[in-house]
Write a protein that holds these residues in place. Structure first.
Motif, short mmCIF file in Angstrom:
data_model
loop_
_atom_site.label_atom_id
_atom_site.label_comp_id
_atom_site.label_asym_id
_atom_site.label_seq_id
_atom_site.Cartn_x
_atom_site.Cartn_y
_atom_site.Cartn_z
N ASP A 92 2.61 -11.28 -3.25
CA ASP A 92 2.25 -10.45 -2.09
C ASP A 92 1.51 -11.27 -1.04
N THR A 96 2.87 -12.05 2.76
CA THR A 96 2.06 -11.75 3.94
C THR A 96 1.87 -12.99 4.79
N THR A 100 3.18 -13.65 8.61
CA THR A 100 2.25 -14.05 9.67
C THR A 100 2.75 -15.30 10.39
#
Length: 143
Positions: A92, A96, A100
């Motif tokens: 996870d 992320t 980004t």
């Protein structure tokens, strides 16, 4: 989550002993152990010296302290000089992070296009953005 409680108990050290070493109240040690309060870099250094472990061991990032296989290894992120435990898996966290990076790449591409449309020379854009001229030209040609 950090391994403070496990390491402290393995060494028969009380929360009061930790509190004295860090110059805090014993109740604060409990908050450190549960992750409700993040460990500062200074606290990590003092605890590593007191417990005679590496920061990786203290933070549960080392194989020296085995976690049950069923548990997902928690991530820690360094923000404003403090280590924060997070309840996310490595997958996870990486997802992320990649999202980004992708957003930042799109923003940088748009910035390059905007600079070019304002008449800024490619050589100047390359120098300012640290993107080589060939890549800038490919980006501009793709429109």
């Amino acid at each position: 989550m950090n391994q403070l409680k496990t390491l402290r108990k393995q060494r028969n050290i009380s929360q009061a002993d930790i509190a004295n070493e860090l110059g805090i109240k014993p109740a604060a040690v409990s908050k450190y152990e549960t992750g409700r309060v993040p460990l500062s870099e200074e606290s990590i250094e003092k605890l590593c010296a007191m417990l005679q472990v590496s920061a990786d061991e203290l933070l549960g990032l080392s194989a020296a302290i085995q976690q049950p296989a069923a548990e997902s290894a928690p991530m820690v992120s360094k923000v404003a000089g403090q280590i924060y435990p997070a309840s996310v898996t490595m997958e996870d966290y990486l997802l992320t992070l990649l999202n980004t990076i992708a957003k930042q790449k799109k923003q940088m591409d748009q910035t390059v296009r905007n600079l070019h449309s304002c008449g800024i020379p490619t050589t100047t854009i390359a120098r300012v953005t640290a993107i080589n001229e060939t890549e800038i030209q490919k980006l501009l040609d793709s429109n």
